[in-house]
Structures are given as C-alpha cells and as structure tokens.
Design a protein around this motif. Structure first.
Motif, PDB file in Angstrom:
ATOM      1  N   GLN A 152       1.190  -0.774   0.215  1.00  0.00           N
ATOM      2  CA  GLN A 152       0.380  -0.208   0.001  1.00  0.00           C
ATOM      3  C   GLN A 152       1.245   1.102   0.035  1.00  0.00           C
ATOM      4  O   GLN A 152       1.528   0.789  -0.041  1.00  0.00           O
ATOM      5  CB  GLN A 152      -1.289   0.011   0.708  1.00  0.00           C
ATOM      6  CG  GLN A 152      -1.852  -1.268   1.152  1.00  0.00           C
ATOM      7  CD  GLN A 152      -3.024  -1.415   0.107  1.00  0.00           C
ATOM      8  OE1 GLN A 152      -3.465   0.018  -0.166  1.00  0.00           O
ATOM      9  NE2 GLN A 152      -2.464  -2.582  -0.712  1.00  0.00           N
ATOM     10  N   VAL A 153       0.184   2.476   0.129  1.00  0.00           N
ATOM     11  CA  VAL A 153       0.889   3.446   0.403  1.00  0.00           C
ATOM     12  C   VAL A 153       1.813   3.782   0.860  1.00  0.00           C
ATOM     13  O   VAL A 153       3.489   4.909   0.277  1.00  0.00           O
ATOM     14  CB  VAL A 153       0.206   5.081   0.777  1.00  0.00           C
ATOM     15  CG1 VAL A 153       0.405   6.505   0.954  1.00  0.00           C
ATOM     16  CG2 VAL A 153      -0.984   5.230  -0.193  1.00  0.00           C
ATOM     17  N   PRO A 154       2.621   3.245   1.916  1.00  0.00           N
ATOM     18  CA  PRO A 154       3.911   3.505   2.731  1.00  0.00           C
ATOM     19  C   PRO A 154       5.293   3.017   1.712  1.00  0.00           C
ATOM     20  O   PRO A 154       5.556   4.398   1.382  1.00  0.00           O
ATOM     21  CB  PRO A 154       3.383   3.243   3.947  1.00  0.00           C
ATOM     22  CG  PRO A 154       2.248   2.868   3.768  1.00  0.00           C
ATOM     23  CD  PRO A 154       1.344   3.052   3.104  1.00  0.00           C
ATOM     24  N   PHE A 155       5.327   2.275   1.537  1.00  0.00           N
ATOM     25  CA  PHE A 155       6.246   1.878   0.732  1.00  0.00           C
ATOM     26  C   PHE A 155       6.426   1.793  -0.720  1.00  0.00           C
ATOM     27  O   PHE A 155       7.245   2.565  -0.918  1.00  0.00           O
ATOM     28  CB  PHE A 155       6.742   0.469   1.224  1.00  0.00           C
ATOM     29  CG  PHE A 155       6.882  -0.076   2.581  1.00  0.00           C
ATOM     30  CD1 PHE A 155       7.649   0.974   3.366  1.00  0.00           C
ATOM     31  CD2 PHE A 155       5.907  -1.047   3.712  1.00  0.00           C
ATOM     32  CE1 PHE A 155       7.165   0.187   5.243  1.00  0.00           C
ATOM     33  CE2 PHE A 155       5.909  -1.347   5.032  1.00  0.00           C
ATOM     34  CZ  PHE A 155       6.749  -0.625   5.711  1.00  0.00           C
ATOM     35  N   ARG A 156       5.493   1.299  -1.740  1.00  0.00           N
ATOM     36  CA  ARG A 156       5.680   1.273  -2.673  1.00  0.00           C
ATOM     37  C   ARG A 156       5.482   2.912  -3.541  1.00  0.00           C
ATOM     38  O   ARG A 156       6.351   2.937  -4.275  1.00  0.00           O
ATOM     39  CB  ARG A 156       4.656   0.339  -3.436  1.00  0.00           C
ATOM     40  CG  ARG A 156       4.905  -1.374  -3.046  1.00  0.00           C
ATOM     41  CD  ARG A 156       6.513  -1.473  -3.321  1.00  0.00           C
ATOM     42  NE  ARG A 156       6.361  -3.166  -2.679  1.00  0.00           N
ATOM     43  CZ  ARG A 156       6.326  -3.935  -2.519  1.00  0.00           C
ATOM     44  NH1 ARG A 156       5.683  -4.544  -3.789  1.00  0.00           N
ATOM     45  NH2 ARG A 156       6.895  -5.397  -1.842  1.00  0.00           N
ATOM     46  N   THR A 157       4.595   3.234  -3.555  1.00  0.00           N
ATOM     47  CA  THR A 157       3.716   4.634  -3.797  1.00  0.00           C
ATOM     48  C   THR A 157       4.224   5.335  -3.076  1.00  0.00           C
ATOM     49  O   THR A 157       5.392   6.573  -3.991  1.00  0.00           O
ATOM     50  CB  THR A 157       2.399   4.637  -4.152  1.00  0.00           C
ATOM     51  OG1 THR A 157       2.284   3.462  -4.575  1.00  0.00           O
ATOM     52  CG2 THR A 157       1.760   5.635  -4.426  1.00  0.00           C
ATOM     53  N   PHE A 158       3.662   5.828  -1.299  1.00  0.00           N
ATOM     54  CA  PHE A 158       4.220   6.864  -0.743  1.00  0.00           C
ATOM     55  C   PHE A 158       6.227   7.447  -1.169  1.00  0.00           C
ATOM     56  O   PHE A 158       5.840   8.551  -1.319  1.00  0.00           O
ATOM     57  CB  PHE A 158       3.253   6.439  -0.025  1.00  0.00           C
ATOM     58  CG  PHE A 158       3.509   7.899   0.929  1.00  0.00           C
ATOM     59  CD1 PHE A 158       2.573   9.179   0.375  1.00  0.00           C
ATOM     60  CD2 PHE A 158       3.568   9.006   2.306  1.00  0.00           C
ATOM     61  CE1 PHE A 158       2.072  10.614   0.784  1.00  0.00           C
ATOM     62  CE2 PHE A 158       3.422   9.828   2.533  1.00  0.00           C
ATOM     63  CZ  PHE A 158       2.581  11.322   1.853  1.00  0.00           C
ATOM     64  N   THR A 159       7.107   6.369  -0.133  1.00  0.00           N
ATOM     65  CA  THR A 159       8.032   5.900  -0.569  1.00  0.00           C
ATOM     66  C   THR A 159       8.786   6.124  -1.473  1.00  0.00           C
ATOM     67  O   THR A 159       9.576   7.813  -1.631  1.00  0.00           O
ATOM     68  CB  THR A 159       8.782   4.994   0.929  1.00  0.00           C
ATOM     69  OG1 THR A 159       7.851   4.819   1.898  1.00  0.00           O
ATOM     70  CG2 THR A 159      10.328   5.879   1.115  1.00  0.00           C
ATOM     71  N   PHE A 160       9.113   5.531  -2.557  1.00  0.00           N
ATOM     72  CA  PHE A 160       9.594   5.771  -3.869  1.00  0.00           C
ATOM     73  C   PHE A 160       8.800   6.772  -3.829  1.00  0.00           C
ATOM     74  O   PHE A 160       9.852   7.293  -4.542  1.00  0.00           O
ATOM     75  CB  PHE A 160       9.188   4.197  -4.516  1.00  0.00           C
ATOM     76  CG  PHE A 160      10.041   4.301  -5.878  1.00  0.00           C
ATOM     77  CD1 PHE A 160      11.102   4.076  -5.504  1.00  0.00           C
ATOM     78  CD2 PHE A 160       9.007   4.252  -6.541  1.00  0.00           C
ATOM     79  CE1 PHE A 160      11.891   4.546  -7.403  1.00  0.00           C
ATOM     80  CE2 PHE A 160       9.836   3.870  -7.857  1.00  0.00           C
ATOM     81  CZ  PHE A 160      10.958   4.503  -7.908  1.00  0.00           C
ATOM     82  N   ALA A 161       7.667   7.027  -4.928  1.00  0.00           N
ATOM     83  CA  ALA A 161       7.246   8.076  -5.989  1.00  0.00           C
ATOM     84  C   ALA A 161       7.637   9.099  -5.089  1.00  0.00           C
ATOM     85  O   ALA A 161       7.232  10.183  -5.878  1.00  0.00           O
ATOM     86  CB  ALA A 161       5.918   7.584  -6.415  1.00  0.00           C
ATOM     87  N   GLY A 162       7.296   9.325  -4.022  1.00  0.00           N
ATOM     88  CA  GLY A 162       7.762  11.036  -3.366  1.00  0.00           C
ATOM     89  C   GLY A 162       9.318  11.470  -3.078  1.00  0.00           C
ATOM     90  O   GLY A 162       9.177  12.382  -2.243  1.00  0.00           O
TER      91      GLY A 162
END
Length: 377
Positions: A149-159
């Motif tokens: 979900q958001v924390p690892f794959r999307t939020f952390t990497f993409a941001g």
C-alpha cells in the motif's frame, strides 16, 4: 555543498516520519545515508536502461513463467547492470518488510510503547496496522497487501526522488537569480516575524511568493516529463483544435482502441504557449500572483494541480501531491531564511526517469552550491 544529497536525505526522512512512523536518517553531517535512500536514488537511472525489456519482453515472460521463476533466473544471467537492478530492488523490498514486521510484531506482542505509538500515531503505517487489526477477519489485508500500500511502494518511493529533485531545481534557480532569492527571503522573514518560526500549515501555505516559486518550478520543470496510460475501453478523445487527417478530412477527435498505450507529454502540456502565453518557456514566479489567462481556464486541463499535468489527473493522479507541496515549502522556508545560495559549478539536467542535476562532465548526479550562513538579525 551537494544539495541534491541533502535534499534526498531530507525528503526520505520526512516521508519516513509521516508515512511510516520510522526514522531513516538523523541528518547529521557525518552520518551516512540509509541504504534505502541510496537504493531509491539508483533505481530510476538503473531501470531506465531496461525500458525495452520492461515494455515488451517482461510482459511476455510473465504470461508463461511465474514471478518466482523469473526472479531466480536473474542470478544466472551474466549481466552486471541487471544484477545491480536486482540488488537495488532487494534493498527496497527488504527494508519495507523489516519496518513493517518490527511494528507488527511489537503491536501483537503487546509492547506498550509501540502500541501507544500506533494508537496515537498519525503516520500512515500506524493507521493501517491499527485499522487492519480491528477489521473483520474476512476484510483484513494480508501482510503483503499492507506492505504494497501507500507507505512503501507508492508514497515512499514515488515521493522521494521527485520532491528532492524539485527542491534541488528550485535552489539552483534561486542561486542564479539573487533578486528573486532575496524577495522570497524577505517574505519568509516577515512571516516568521508575524507567526513565529513554527508556522502552522495554513500560515505557511498562505505565503504568496513562496507558493508562486513552487508552482512555477513545477510548471516549467516537472520532475517527470512523460507519463503513460493504457485505454481500458474504446474511447473517442476530443481535440482542442481540429487537425487534418492523411485523407485530407478534418478531424475533431481521435479514436483510441482498448489496450492502446497512450503517452502524455507533461512537459509540453505545461509549456503550451497557446495557454500560458509567449513567455511559457520562461521561469516567472510572478505569473502566479495574478489570475490565470482566461484561455487557460477555458482549456480545462485535467490535472489535479493548478491547471498543470505535473501530478497528472484522474483516478491515478499522484496521491501525495499535497504532501509534496507542503514538504517543499517547509524545506524552503527553513533553508532560505537561514542561508544564501549561489552557483559554484556548471550544472546540466538529465532525464533518468526523473530530471536529475549533474555537474557538467561528471559521472554521478550532484548539485554543488555555495552556501553562506546569514547573520542573525
């Protein structure tokens, strides 16, 4: 001072604290970046070298081979760059698992400190673990689903890369425009005098010139200049201006069949002179201090942010665009109020998935700037 290095570490730390309730970096001068931070910076430049394989070869392999077999096969392919990509992905994935497992284990075993942190925490990981533990058995996400979900794959990497590189771009622009830098510093100083150093969200986002600097940079220099989408059904896309087809007839729409991959130029959309005027290729923060041109408003650009496509639009727009803006303003208000930045070496930007600064002739990404501590007033 290599500001790209520090912006990368700061961006990951802010996302780590707010998204995971985890500290990646103490941000001490003598400290080393977290391995996850190093892996993130290496990922896009490395994976960009495998564009053809990702687009055309890997999808075919997945039809016949399970992911585990494909993963094992990597070890036997004698290609160093592929092994580097494997190692980078392994670091990112393993770090994600370790953070999640540590929090989950402590929560399940009744660690009072961790449980209290999760109960009171406002970070996304704490909220996810708490909500998942309280959900009905049939509604709970698996561990792998939570990690994905958001924390690892999307939020952390993409941001991390996008925000740190956007901040680096702003610092470079301000370094070459001392009057603009002074104007921004004066606005921030006045705000600190009025509100204090610890400004609230509303106070910080209300600073017009700081907002204009961020918006104009994200317009003219979006971190990602290109994106793609796949049509899920046949659709007729209307054109803003009719074009002439190869048969000579005028066309006011284009049929896009289901399954077609469509590439969208974020850069060209943000710089369209018919919408932004003849100075669309110039960096002018002051353009945001007055209402946008009527032609721009009428165009109804589908982006989620300021008539721009920087954060894209629709159901798959960037979910962290508000956080990214806040992050940029917090960092800039802190740095510009205390330091003066000036250019020390010639810088060029390369597109390796995300626009990245390099010293001209160098083999590694860097943004060395001269940084002067301002005298306390």
């Amino acid at each position: 001072i290599d500001m790209l290095h520090w912006m990368s570490r700061a961006a990951l730390e802010m996302i780590g604290r707010s998204g995971l309730g985890y500290s990646f970096d103490s941000l001490d001068e003598g400290g080393k970046p977290h391995p996850y931070s190093v892996a993130i910076k290496q990922y896009l430049p490395t994976v960009s070298e495998f564009h053809f394989c990702r687009e055309y070869v890997l999808p075919k392999l997945r039809q016949f081979l399970p992911p585990r077999v494909c993963r094992l096969a990597l070890d036997f392919i004698p290609y160093k760059k592929l092994h580097k990509l494997r190692d980078v992905v392994d670091v990112m994935h393993q770090t994600s698992i370790e953070i999640f497992e540590a929090k989950k284990k402590a929560f399940e075993e009744g660690d009072r400190a961790v449980r209290a942190q999760l109960e009171e925490g406002k970070d996304i990981m704490s909220i996810l673990i708490k909500a998942n533990s309280e959900a009905a058995e049939g509604d709970r996400l698996s561990d792998e689903e939570v990690i994905a979900q958001v924390p690892f794959r999307t939020f952390t990497f993409a941001g991390t890369d996008t925000t740190s590189n956007a901040l680096s771009r702003i610092l470079l622009l301000l370094s070459t425009r001392p009057k603009v830098q002074d104007r921004l510093r004066a606005e921030i100083a006045e705000a600190i005098s009025t509100y204090g150093e610890d400004m609230t969200y509303d106070e910080l986002v209300s600073l017009p010139f700081l907002d204009a600097v961020c918006r104009e940079t994200l317009r003219l220099y979006p971190p990602a200049s290109l994106s793609s989408r796949v049509a899920r059904r046949d659709v007729s896309v209307p054109l803003s201006t009719p074009i002439k087809g190869i048969d000579g007839r005028k066309m006011d729409s284009i049929l896009v069949p289901e399954g077609t991959k469509v590439y969208v130029s974020i850069l060209n959309a943000n710089r369209d002179s018919t919408l932004w005027g003849p100075d669309s290729y110039e960096w002018k923060p002051e353009r945001w201090l007055s209402p946008p041109p009527q032609v721009l408003t009428d165009a109804r650009i589908p982006g989620v942010y300021s008539n721009l496509m920087t954060f894209f639009g629709g159901g798959r727009a960037c979910i962290g665009f508000k956080f990214s803006q806040l992050e940029m303003k917090v960092v800039l208000s802190t740095l510009i109020s205390q330091f003066r930045f000036s250019l020390s070496k010639e810088i060029e930007w390369k597109m390796t998935g995300v626009a990245t600064p390099w010293v001209k002739g160098s083999s590694v990404p860097k943004l060395p700037l001269t940084v002067e501590l301002l005298e306390a007033v």
